[in-house]
Design a protein around this motif. Structure first.
Motif, mmCIF file in Angstrom:
data_model
loop_
_atom_site.group_PDB
_atom_site.id
_atom_site.type_symbol
_atom_site.label_atom_id
_atom_site.label_comp_id
_atom_site.label_asym_id
_atom_site.label_seq_id
_atom_site.Cartn_x
_atom_site.Cartn_y
_atom_site.Cartn_z
ATOM 1 N N LYS A 1 -2.140 2.515 10.490
ATOM 2 C CA LYS A 1 -1.405 1.567 9.646
ATOM 3 C C LYS A 1 -1.741 0.128 10.058
ATOM 4 C CE LYS A 1 2.603 4.013 9.873
ATOM 5 N NZ LYS A 1 4.018 4.304 9.582
ATOM 6 N N LEU A 2 -1.904 -0.098 11.342
ATOM 7 C CA LEU A 2 -2.277 -1.438 11.802
ATOM 8 C C LEU A 2 -3.665 -1.826 11.273
ATOM 9 C CD1 LEU A 2 -1.535 -3.907 13.440
ATOM 10 C CD2 LEU A 2 -2.424 -2.757 15.483
ATOM 11 N N GLU A 3 -4.558 -0.856 11.218
ATOM 12 C CA GLU A 3 -5.890 -1.140 10.655
ATOM 13 C C GLU A 3 -5.795 -1.542 9.177
ATOM 14 O OE1 GLU A 3 -9.644 1.021 11.475
ATOM 15 O OE2 GLU A 3 -8.322 2.391 12.578
ATOM 16 N N LEU A 4 -4.896 -0.878 8.465
ATOM 17 C CA LEU A 4 -4.691 -1.249 7.051
ATOM 18 C C LEU A 4 -4.132 -2.666 6.945
ATOM 19 C CD1 LEU A 4 -3.145 2.024 5.534
ATOM 20 C CD2 LEU A 4 -5.513 1.251 5.404
ATOM 21 N N ILE A 5 -3.193 -2.986 7.835
ATOM 22 C CA ILE A 5 -2.594 -4.331 7.846
ATOM 23 C C ILE A 5 -3.669 -5.382 8.140
ATOM 24 C CG2 ILE A 5 -1.056 -5.824 9.212
ATOM 25 C CD1 ILE A 5 0.845 -3.329 9.434
ATOM 26 N N LYS A 6 -4.436 -5.143 9.188
ATOM 27 C CA LYS A 6 -5.492 -6.101 9.557
ATOM 28 C C LYS A 6 -6.547 -6.219 8.457
ATOM 29 C CE LYS A 6 -5.367 -5.872 14.596
ATOM 30 N NZ LYS A 6 -5.945 -5.255 15.787
ATOM 31 N N GLY A 7 -6.969 -5.073 7.957
ATOM 32 C CA GLY A 7 -8.038 -5.066 6.953
ATOM 33 C C GLY A 7 -7.629 -5.801 5.676
ATOM 34 N N SER A 8 -6.392 -5.578 5.234
ATOM 35 C CA SER A 8 -5.925 -6.240 4.012
ATOM 36 C C SER A 8 -5.816 -7.744 4.225
ATOM 37 C CB SER A 8 -4.537 -5.733 3.611
ATOM 38 O OG SER A 8 -4.521 -4.343 3.498
ATOM 39 N N THR A 9 -5.307 -8.113 5.379
ATOM 40 C CA THR A 9 -5.116 -9.539 5.678
ATOM 41 C C THR A 9 -6.462 -10.254 5.728
ATOM 42 O OG1 THR A 9 -3.149 -8.907 6.932
ATOM 43 C CG2 THR A 9 -4.012 -11.124 7.326
ATOM 44 N N GLU A 10 -7.440 -9.623 6.368
ATOM 45 C CA GLU A 10 -8.793 -10.206 6.429
ATOM 46 C C GLU A 10 -9.436 -10.287 5.049
ATOM 47 O OE1 GLU A 10 -9.578 -8.347 10.885
ATOM 48 O OE2 GLU A 10 -10.855 -7.715 9.204
ATOM 49 N N LEU A 11 -9.219 -9.241 4.246
ATOM 50 C CA LEU A 11 -9.795 -9.216 2.895
ATOM 51 C C LEU A 11 -9.298 -10.404 2.072
ATOM 52 C CD1 LEU A 11 -11.419 -7.505 0.757
ATOM 53 C CD2 LEU A 11 -9.255 -6.391 0.206
ATOM 54 N N LEU A 12 -8.005 -10.649 2.119
ATOM 55 C CA LEU A 12 -7.436 -11.765 1.353
ATOM 56 C C LEU A 12 -7.932 -13.113 1.885
ATOM 57 C CD1 LEU A 12 -5.389 -11.562 -1.063
ATOM 58 C CD2 LEU A 12 -5.446 -9.493 0.308
ATOM 59 N N GLN A 13 -8.144 -13.181 3.189
ATOM 60 C CA GLN A 13 -8.647 -14.432 3.759
ATOM 61 C C GLN A 13 -10.111 -14.651 3.360
ATOM 62 O OE1 GLN A 13 -8.799 -14.673 8.072
ATOM 63 N NE2 GLN A 13 -8.373 -16.872 7.976
ATOM 64 N N ILE B 1 0.855 -1.184 0.000
ATOM 65 C CA ILE B 1 0.000 0.000 0.000
ATOM 66 C C ILE B 1 0.888 1.231 0.000
ATOM 67 C CG2 ILE B 1 -1.752 1.305 1.303
ATOM 68 C CD1 ILE B 1 -2.672 -1.370 2.514
ATOM 69 N N ARG B 2 0.719 2.072 -0.990
ATOM 70 C CA ARG B 2 1.515 3.301 -1.046
ATOM 71 C C ARG B 2 0.588 4.487 -0.836
ATOM 72 N NH1 ARG B 2 6.500 3.058 -5.068
ATOM 73 N NH2 ARG B 2 7.469 3.483 -3.038
ATOM 74 N N ILE B 3 0.917 5.299 0.152
ATOM 75 C CA ILE B 3 0.124 6.489 0.461
ATOM 76 C C ILE B 3 1.073 7.676 0.610
ATOM 77 C CG2 ILE B 3 -1.826 5.322 1.584
ATOM 78 C CD1 ILE B 3 -0.434 5.773 4.287
ATOM 79 N N THR B 4 0.532 8.870 0.534
ATOM 80 C CA THR B 4 1.362 10.044 0.795
ATOM 81 C C THR B 4 1.642 10.129 2.304
ATOM 82 O OG1 THR B 4 -0.731 11.215 0.657
ATOM 83 C CG2 THR B 4 0.812 11.533 -1.161
ATOM 84 N N GLU C 1 5.149 5.163 2.767
ATOM 85 C CA GLU C 1 4.680 6.546 2.851
ATOM 86 C C GLU C 1 5.610 7.423 2.020
ATOM 87 O OE1 GLU C 1 2.846 7.332 7.056
ATOM 88 O OE2 GLU C 1 4.530 5.953 7.284
ATOM 89 N N VAL C 2 5.031 8.136 1.080
ATOM 90 C CA VAL C 2 5.800 8.873 0.080
ATOM 91 C C VAL C 2 5.604 10.372 0.304
ATOM 92 C CG1 VAL C 2 6.037 9.261 -2.417
ATOM 93 C CG2 VAL C 2 5.450 6.981 -1.564
ATOM 94 N N GLU C 3 6.709 11.123 0.295
ATOM 95 C CA GLU C 3 6.649 12.583 0.442
ATOM 96 C C GLU C 3 5.707 13.191 -0.603
ATOM 97 O OE1 GLU C 3 8.232 14.198 2.779
ATOM 98 O OE2 GLU C 3 9.438 12.516 3.517
ATOM 99 N N THR C 4 4.971 14.227 -0.230
ATOM 100 C CA THR C 4 4.020 14.811 -1.188
ATOM 101 C C THR C 4 4.721 15.458 -2.393
ATOM 102 O OG1 THR C 4 3.898 16.823 0.162
ATOM 103 C CG2 THR C 4 2.189 15.180 0.529
ATOM 104 N N ASP C 5 5.996 15.813 -2.244
ATOM 105 C CA ASP C 5 6.766 16.337 -3.383
ATOM 106 C C ASP C 5 7.113 15.254 -4.396
ATOM 107 O OD1 ASP C 5 6.939 18.945 -2.581
ATOM 108 O OD2 ASP C 5 8.988 18.832 -1.826
ATOM 109 N N SER C 6 7.050 14.014 -3.940
ATOM 110 C CA SER C 6 7.509 12.902 -4.781
ATOM 111 C C SER C 6 6.352 12.129 -5.390
ATOM 112 C CB SER C 6 8.379 11.950 -3.947
ATOM 113 O OG SER C 6 9.517 12.621 -3.455
ATOM 114 N N TRP C 7 5.133 12.612 -5.180
ATOM 115 C CA TRP C 7 3.949 11.929 -5.719
ATOM 116 C C TRP C 7 3.251 12.885 -6.670
ATOM 117 C CZ3 TRP C 7 1.590 7.374 -2.962
ATOM 118 C CH2 TRP C 7 0.489 6.857 -3.659
ATOM 119 N N GLY C 8 3.050 12.435 -7.896
ATOM 120 C CA GLY C 8 2.387 13.259 -8.889
ATOM 121 C C GLY C 8 1.034 12.701 -9.290
ATOM 122 N N LEU C 9 0.105 13.588 -9.521
ATOM 123 C CA LEU C 9 -1.214 13.226 -10.045
ATOM 124 C C LEU C 9 -1.620 14.351 -10.996
ATOM 125 C CD1 LEU C 9 -3.831 11.473 -10.003
ATOM 126 C CD2 LEU C 9 -4.605 12.871 -8.091
#
Lengths: 75, 75, 75, 75, 75, 75
Positions: E18-30, E6-9, E46-54
């Motif tokens: 972050k733990l919720e993301l870990i738990k949620g993803s693991t449960e989703l795959l199960q 998971i890549r986020i700014t 976690e990526v610096e906002t200067d290093s992420w383009g949209l």
């Protein structure tokens, strides 16, 4: 604008299952971090079992052993 | 020695178009950061539209909707 | 909806240079494959020179050797 | 619990060779950092030569030139 | 044995989130693919906002514009 | 021209250890697939233990439990 990359072994995931992964990941990011679904990417990579290693063996071998153990138990 | 990974949906990019992406990325890194083309890697991954999600749906569905809208407009 | 990941060594790229990479990649995908900039992601990862290897050595060593050679030439 | 991703061009690596890469990487992480093989992942991606760029050209072209040079030498 | 990245700014996600993301993803795959949580990896970058383009601009600029718009609305 | 990405938790790997990983991976690719070291890339990513999940928990928690168990055993 999160990017989620899910890598799984290529063992028959259906388009419906992949869509559930896409929906579930998108909702998770929205629920936990309030991320906008409109710019949430999810990419699923399916990897051949020969090309995925765990514990120093490939998943092809792991699956064969699991199947053999299951067959034994059922006798 | 940059590494560039471009991920696009598998929708018919030709070898010529992929080569343009390779050349363009390599030149971009050279122009902006003076990176040596000799050690610039570019890898293009093409991902099935069923395996790519945006806004909680897959690209297969998005493309079908776009096509339906286009068909409607043309009537 | 392309995803571009550019990995470079952490050697002082400025926000302006990173923005040029973002703009350049986005334009490249639009020009070559007609991809929509609104959903084009570019992520730049800057990697410590100790953590990047080329030809079996790390970039810290490579840069030190390059600097030594340059110093020699200038004498 | 390391994760190792090896990306190579798709040029005929056999399951046995891929297994050697899996074993070798797993052992390397155990030897150098005492990482537990039971939770070491290795994923090998094989990339079409048209989709891999080096020095601004694709590997398909590089391989053709290498083959031509070899043929010349052997005359 | 899925691998989820998971890549986020980098905008202040807490260890709990972050733990919720870990738990949620693991449960989703199960839940969706019956994947074993014991060998499910989740890595959050976690990526610096200067290093992420949209859309050809960086997230630093996008966030500044969003803040300016919000400030205007509140007057 | 392989690309190797090794992701480990950020727990004090030294530059020397990282160099061993770089050398070891490069040699492995040369030995198994005859890949040219001159164009073999190795990138090591070190990830915070809060940002790495296994079995639905983060590595920070796993390490704390391992330390507690060790302390108990030593009493």
């Amino acid at each position: 604008m999160p990017y989620v990359n899910i890598r799984i072994t290529k063992e028959g995931a259906t388009p419906e299952q992949k869509l559930e992964l896409i929906k579930g990941s998108t909702e998770l990011l929205q629920r936990v971090l309030n991320k906008n679904p409109a710019t949430t990417f999810v990419i699923i990579d399916e990897v051949e079992t020969d090309s995925w290693g765990l514990a120093g063996e490939n998943i092809t071998t792991l699956r064969a052993r699991e199947a053999a153990e299951k067959a034994k138990e059922q006798k």
